[in-house]
Write a protein that holds these residues in place. Structure first.
Motif, PDB file in Angstrom:
ATOM      1  N   ILE A   1       7.496   2.389 -13.391  1.00 22.88           N
ATOM      2  CA  ILE A   1       8.136   2.314 -14.701  1.00 22.88           C
ATOM      3  C   ILE A   1       7.738   1.030 -15.408  1.00 22.88           C
ATOM      4  N   THR A   2       7.260   1.162 -16.637  1.00 23.48           N
ATOM      5  CA  THR A   2       7.036  -0.003 -17.485  1.00 23.48           C
ATOM      6  C   THR A   2       7.995   0.072 -18.664  1.00 23.48           C
ATOM      7  N   ASN A   3       8.306  -1.088 -19.274  1.00 21.60           N
ATOM      8  CA  ASN A   3       9.357  -1.172 -20.308  1.00 21.60           C
ATOM      9  C   ASN A   3      10.686  -0.658 -19.751  1.00 21.60           C
ATOM     10  N   ASN A   4      11.018  -1.101 -18.565  1.00 23.95           N
ATOM     11  CA  ASN A   4      12.185  -0.582 -17.846  1.00 23.95           C
ATOM     12  C   ASN A   4      13.490  -0.777 -18.622  1.00 23.95           C
ATOM     13  N   LYS A   5      14.317   0.271 -18.608  1.00 25.98           N
ATOM     14  CA  LYS A   5      15.686   0.217 -19.143  1.00 25.98           C
ATOM     15  C   LYS A   5      16.595   0.821 -18.083  1.00 25.98           C
ATOM     16  N   ASN A  26       0.834  -1.195   0.000  1.00 29.99           N
ATOM     17  CA  ASN A  26       0.000   0.000   0.000  1.00 29.99           C
ATOM     18  C   ASN A  26       0.873   1.251   0.000  1.00 29.99           C
ATOM     19  N   HIS A  27       0.460   2.255  -0.755  1.00 27.52           N
ATOM     20  CA  HIS A  27       1.222   3.492  -0.889  1.00 27.52           C
ATOM     21  C   HIS A  27       0.328   4.671  -0.525  1.00 27.52           C
ATOM     22  N   SER A  28       0.908   5.649   0.125  1.00 24.67           N
ATOM     23  CA  SER A  28       0.131   6.797   0.597  1.00 24.67           C
ATOM     24  C   SER A  28       0.202   8.002  -0.332  1.00 24.67           C
ATOM     25  N   VAL A  29       1.061   7.951  -1.355  1.00 21.38           N
ATOM     26  CA  VAL A  29       1.203   9.091  -2.265  1.00 21.38           C
ATOM     27  C   VAL A  29       0.658   8.727  -3.644  1.00 21.38           C
ATOM     28  N   PRO A  30       0.296   9.707  -4.462  1.00 21.87           N
ATOM     29  CA  PRO A  30      -0.174   9.436  -5.819  1.00 21.87           C
ATOM     30  C   PRO A  30       0.913   8.775  -6.656  1.00 21.87           C
ATOM     31  N   ALA A  31       0.499   8.023  -7.664  1.00 26.70           N
ATOM     32  CA  ALA A  31       1.438   7.331  -8.553  1.00 26.70           C
ATOM     33  C   ALA A  31       1.332   7.869  -9.971  1.00 26.70           C
ATOM     34  N   ILE A  32       2.450   7.787 -10.690  1.00 27.77           N
ATOM     35  CA  ILE A  32       2.485   8.088 -12.123  1.00 27.77           C
ATOM     36  C   ILE A  32       3.130   6.897 -12.813  1.00 27.77           C
ATOM     37  N   LEU A  33       2.404   6.281 -13.722  1.00 29.28           N
ATOM     38  CA  LEU A  33       2.893   5.107 -14.453  1.00 29.28           C
ATOM     39  C   LEU A  33       3.218   5.525 -15.880  1.00 29.28           C
ATOM     40  N   PHE A  34       4.462   5.277 -16.304  1.00 28.13           N
ATOM     41  CA  PHE A  34       4.859   5.667 -17.659  1.00 28.13           C
ATOM     42  C   PHE A  34       5.889   4.698 -18.217  1.00 28.13           C
ATOM     43  N   SER A  35       6.004   4.705 -19.538  1.00 27.09           N
ATOM     44  CA  SER A  35       6.901   3.797 -20.247  1.00 27.09           C
ATOM     45  C   SER A  35       8.207   4.493 -20.609  1.00 27.09           C
ATOM     46  N   VAL A  36       9.311   3.759 -20.473  1.00 25.77           N
ATOM     47  CA  VAL A  36      10.592   4.247 -20.995  1.00 25.77           C
ATOM     48  C   VAL A  36      11.026   3.362 -22.163  1.00 25.77           C
ATOM     49  N   GLY A  37      10.026   2.837 -22.868  1.00 23.59           N
ATOM     50  CA  GLY A  37      10.286   2.082 -24.096  1.00 23.59           C
ATOM     51  C   GLY A  37      10.287   3.010 -25.288  1.00 23.59           C
ATOM     52  N   LEU A  64      12.141   4.439  -7.418  1.00 26.88           N
ATOM     53  CA  LEU A  64      11.376   3.994  -8.577  1.00 26.88           C
ATOM     54  C   LEU A  64      10.935   2.539  -8.406  1.00 26.88           C
ATOM     55  N   ILE A  65       9.754   2.237  -8.927  1.00 26.60           N
ATOM     56  CA  ILE A  65       9.258   0.869  -8.913  1.00 26.60           C
ATOM     57  C   ILE A  65       9.137   0.369 -10.347  1.00 26.60           C
ATOM     58  N   ASP A  66       9.777  -0.770 -10.624  1.00 24.27           N
ATOM     59  CA  ASP A  66       9.594  -1.444 -11.912  1.00 24.27           C
ATOM     60  C   ASP A  66       8.265  -2.176 -11.839  1.00 24.27           C
ATOM     61  N   ILE A  67       7.226  -1.587 -12.407  1.00 29.45           N
ATOM     62  CA  ILE A  67       5.880  -2.118 -12.250  1.00 29.45           C
ATOM     63  C   ILE A  67       5.665  -3.384 -13.075  1.00 29.45           C
ATOM     64  N   ASP A  68       6.591  -3.679 -13.985  1.00 26.52           N
ATOM     65  CA  ASP A  68       6.499  -4.931 -14.732  1.00 26.52           C
ATOM     66  C   ASP A  68       6.919  -6.135 -13.876  1.00 26.52           C
ATOM     67  N   ASP A  69       7.532  -5.866 -12.719  1.00 24.66           N
ATOM     68  CA  ASP A  69       7.841  -6.932 -11.770  1.00 24.66           C
ATOM     69  C   ASP A  69       6.520  -7.537 -11.283  1.00 24.66           C
TER      70      ASP A  69
END
Length: 437
Positions: free
Chosen positions: A181-185, A138-149, A204-209
């Protein structure tokens, strides 16, 4: 140099009075039972579902140059299925005609049709059932999900497709946001670590995990701020401008020069000129001659090629009054120039339209004075590869009509530049005149 600070960290997703929320932009506000399918619509849509126990806010934009959704509610993110679940206990969600949306969180919509370009994510409204994913973190702050692909390996696209829209999306939170982060590099994250850490206080969280279900009360999936102009911020989706962005860069990289030199008659100080070199295509073949010409006009000349050390090259750029280079990703470093500096873009033969869109138009919003020098066919090494009268030399528009790949494979990949220093001299003289103004 102080960056303008917006202290209100909350995003009003359904403020009808905001310029970002106009009917002219085909945005529709819906109250009550949800009947909305963003994947089959070309419109921007906002939804507001209110129940006795909670409020779900959802705005999805699939009309602009980037796709994004802003969500508030019980959000559970499952990297295994690439899904953001919005959970509600209200039974009216079960009656909704459509409760699923697809988002590709990379801010260059025109390229999203390319196979495997960026991972597709689903946004799904679901009732609170036992089979729905349960939170493991659980996280208490807002999230931003974006690709670095996508095109992130290209320095220009790293800025215009990711870093600038990420700034526009994340800056209102003043660091209180979690990046997913999705499409992590890993090399990309390392290269821009300083900027990422300045925008988010959290690791940072690698959300593809696929080992955790991450839960939030607020999520932006995709990035806002893209406009038709490259290296720019859409004022209808962000309170920040490119001026704010450049101030942010100056703080992150400790860039001390705020304004280019204003030369007065009798000044002993020589204006500093950087010649951006390239090793591969679109390289100057006579850098020595160009530097000699500039020195004869009283410039202090620096020749350098951008590399992986972004902070180091940013300091070099920021120390200069004039920067010149052939059209290419290296000119993206104009974002580090002091105000009223001068960018000279050397336009390769046949590549005028690409040069305008990439650097001429963005320079205006950065308070950078712009000059260009369009090389003649005799200054292009293409004359060594094609016979006189060949269509490549005679009419580049014919090649352009064959598509981007045909155009770029010739005019961007096969061409180097041998500047006619006598013909180029007036451009450097004009830059000196501008520094005197």
């Amino acid at each position: 140099m102080a960056e303008e600070v917006i202290t209100n960290n909350t995003l009003a997703l359904n403020d009808a009075s905001s310029s970002a929320r106009s009917v002219n932009d085909a945005e529709i506000k819906i109250n009550g039972p949800l009947m909305f399918n963003a994947t089959s619509s070309s419109q921007q849509l906002a939804t507001d579902v209110v129940t006795k126990n909670q409020k779900i806010e959802l705005l999805c934009n699939i009309k602009g140059r980037s796709e994004f959704c802003e969500i508030k509610g019980d959000i559970r993110i499952d990297g295994n299925s690439s899904t953001a679940f919005i959970v509600s206990s209200e039974t009216d969600i079960l009656a909704a005609e459509n409760t699923s949306w697809s988002i590709r969180p990379y801010a260059r919509k025109e390229a999203l049709g390319i196979k495997d370009f960026a991972r597709t994510w689903s946004v799904k409204l679901v009732p609170d059932r036992p089979d729905i994913a349960h939170c493991t973190r659980n996280h208490s702050v807002p999230a931003i999900l974006f690709s670095v692909g996508g095109f992130s390996g290209n320095y220009f696209h790293a800025f215009t497709d990711i870093i600038v829209p990420l700034y526009a999306t994340a800056r209102p939170f003043n660091g209180e946001t979690q990046f997913l982060i999705t499409n992590n590099k890993s090399w990309w994250l390392a290269k821009f670590k300083t900027l990422l850490e300045a925008l988010s206080k959290y690791e940072l969280i690698d959300i593809d995990d696929r080992h955790n279900i991450h839960c939030f009360k607020s999520l932006t999936i995709g990035l806002k701020g893209r406009t038709k102009t490259e290296l720019n911020i859409d004022p209808s989706t962000s309170p920040y401008s490119m001026k704010n962005f450049r101030q942010f860069l100056s703080r992150c990289y400790s860039l001390n020069t705020t304004t280019a030199a204003k030369i007065r008659d009798g000044d002993k100080r020589k204006p500093r000129l950087l010649i951006i070199s390239r090793k591969r295509s679109r390289a100057f073949t006579n850098v020595g001659e160009i530097a000699k010409l500039a020195e004869s006009l009283s410039y202090q000349v620096v020749v350098a090629e951008p590399g992986p050390d972004v902070p180091g090259f940013a300091k070099i750029i920021n120390s200069c009054d004039v920067v010149m280079g052939v059209h290419g990703a290296g000119l993206t470093n104009m974002v580090f120039l002091p105000e009223n500096a001068i960018l000279i873009q050397v336009v390769p033969f046949g590549a005028g339209w690409a040069s305008r869109a990439s650097f001429e138009d963005p320079a205006k919003d950065m308070n950078i004075r712009y000059l260009d020098y369009k090389i003649g066919v005799e200054e292009s090494t293409l004359i060594q590869q094609y016979p006189a009268g060949h269509v490549v030399l005679r009419d580049p528009s014919v090649i352009g009509k064959q598509g981007w790949l045909a155009f770029s494979s010739i005019y961007l990949q096969k061409q180097n530049v041998t500047l006619d220093v006598d013909r180029f001299r007036p451009t450097l003289v004009k830059a000196l005149e501008l520094l005197h103004q």
